[in-house]
Design a protein around this motif. Sequence first.
Motif, short mmCIF file in Angstrom:
data_model
loop_
_atom_site.label_atom_id
_atom_site.label_comp_id
_atom_site.label_asym_id
_atom_site.label_seq_id
_atom_site.Cartn_x
_atom_site.Cartn_y
_atom_site.Cartn_z
N LEU A 149 -9.77 -4.10 -0.60
CA LEU A 149 -9.37 -3.21 0.49
C LEU A 149 -10.51 -2.27 0.87
O LEU A 149 -10.73 -2.00 2.05
CB LEU A 149 -8.15 -2.39 0.08
CG LEU A 149 -7.60 -1.45 1.15
CD1 LEU A 149 -7.10 -2.24 2.37
CD2 LEU A 149 -6.46 -0.59 0.60
N ILE A 173 -4.50 -8.70 -2.72
CA ILE A 173 -5.21 -7.51 -2.27
C ILE A 173 -5.45 -6.60 -3.47
O ILE A 173 -4.52 -6.18 -4.14
CB ILE A 173 -4.42 -6.75 -1.18
CG1 ILE A 173 -4.21 -7.63 0.04
CG2 ILE A 173 -5.15 -5.47 -0.78
CD1 ILE A 173 -3.38 -6.98 1.13
N VAL A 193 -3.42 0.77 -3.76
CA VAL A 193 -2.98 -0.63 -3.71
C VAL A 193 -2.00 -0.87 -4.84
O VAL A 193 -2.34 -0.69 -6.02
CB VAL A 193 -4.18 -1.59 -3.82
CG1 VAL A 193 -3.69 -3.04 -3.81
CG2 VAL A 193 -5.17 -1.35 -2.69
N LEU A 238 0.83 -1.20 0.00
CA LEU A 238 0.00 0.00 0.00
C LEU A 238 0.87 1.25 0.00
O LEU A 238 1.99 1.24 0.51
CB LEU A 238 -0.92 0.04 1.23
CG LEU A 238 -1.85 -1.15 1.47
CD1 LEU A 238 -2.65 -0.94 2.75
CD2 LEU A 238 -2.78 -1.37 0.28
#
Length: 510
Positions: free
Chosen positions: A422, A417, A410, A318
């Motif tokens: 998210l 993910i 992301v 992230l």
Amino acid sequence: MGGAAHRAALCPCRTHGALRHHIANGHDWAQISKSSRFMYGIDKDSYLVRLAKIHLSLLSGGHPNVSNLDTLAIQPGEAGADNDFPEGGFDVLLTNPPFGSKIISASQSTLARYDLAHKWKNSKNSSRWEKTDAVKTNVPPQILFVEQCLNLLRDGGRMGLVLPESLVSNKSHRFVVQYLMDRAHILSVIGMPDALFKTSGKGGTHTKTVLIVAQKDEKRQLGRTTIFMSEAKWCGHDSRARAIPNNDLPAIAETYAKWKNDSTIVESPLGFLLKEEDVENHILCPHYYDPKVLEEIASLSESCEIYKFGDLVENGTLSINTGDELGKLAYGTGNIPFVRTSDISNWEIKHDPKQGVSRTFFEKYKMKQDVRDLDIMMVKDGTYLIGTCAIVTPDDGDIVYQSHIYKIRVNSNKLGITPHLLLAVLSSPVVQRQIRAKQFTMDIIDSLGDRIMELQLPLPQTEDARKNLSDVVEEALRVRSESRKLINQAKELAAGSLGGSRMAVFPRNL
């Protein structure tokens, strides 16, 4: 508290409350009059002191010890004709000091006498703060009151302080909490409702407060005590000074008394225990340690993989940034949305934001803000909106976003993910409860700040489960985008039918 062996220092209104407590508990006039001789009121306002003396005399039939003094200028142990305080200090002290960073609390010579008026520094290799020789030019009075209350107590004496929550929560005040814990056992910390001191008009304050009960112990050993924590949702009056029918304080007091008597407690937000060794970063506000949050995360650990937000940022999964404040002169200069916290709702950015800016402003911040499709916007500062999320879509076009918003991206990762996954996780009840627990007070607004890095994110264990959740969110957003287009089309058709000479015909497939 009323016996001859116990002398109490209170602000005058607390003295009044103590005497009324004796009256409510059926003490006779002689007992009340005797008790009043061992109570001392202190206030800087001479008019309030005169009123207090009259009122307390009528209540007790005695001659109350109410002094017109500047509490912060008192030097404990120093002989003087302006007070007759007991030698060795008070047994009990109750106060609600004035709050405010702009209040001139003391002269420079008085400030020099206080440890907490000095600048403190923190070593990167230690969690301890150390006092320096430099003295600040001004210090909020609530900070100095913490030290002065300790000075006025005898060793073993107890005190109850109503303080701003920011004093026991914010990074800038961690040295104050360390100082307090070095000199006293923290017996309990009770969070008060946001509206407790709010009133209509110019009166009152929006400051969220806590009640701290502590016992002075200059020779204590850290890490060997347990702190009773609680968060009152209801008590007192609302912002219009109307009594609130619900009151959590009796239940909190009952839970506390039971724990003190037989060392048992059923943990809930109205009462739970925290070992002193588990106090993190000198944070003492109760909601930070909400036991329900820990229970929820523990219950999910069997069915989910738990990832710390900060770890995902550190390993590059992230990226996180915040926006910019453009100033009011930029408002209304154009049609490019300036996204503020109120413009984020229900996973989307409003297409009719309150403020728009010119392309000149957009071009100035375009490269710095670097907003892309599938970036997640989350409210960082405010009151009730903190944690509210939206995802950037091609429908949003060019935007500029304010500093009270996080932009979370992301990046390519091996954990499965996606932005849609998210978005769902950040909006889940367990993460939202963490956000409520970890936000802290800054004057009249709250903030999540860098505590976003502490969030524990539960992700489905299997790759298929993560993909399935991500696909569901993506489809929901696609359907909503189509619905928005149909709504806009309907508006255009309505505008045409009302403005034209003939009624427009609406397609059946709308």
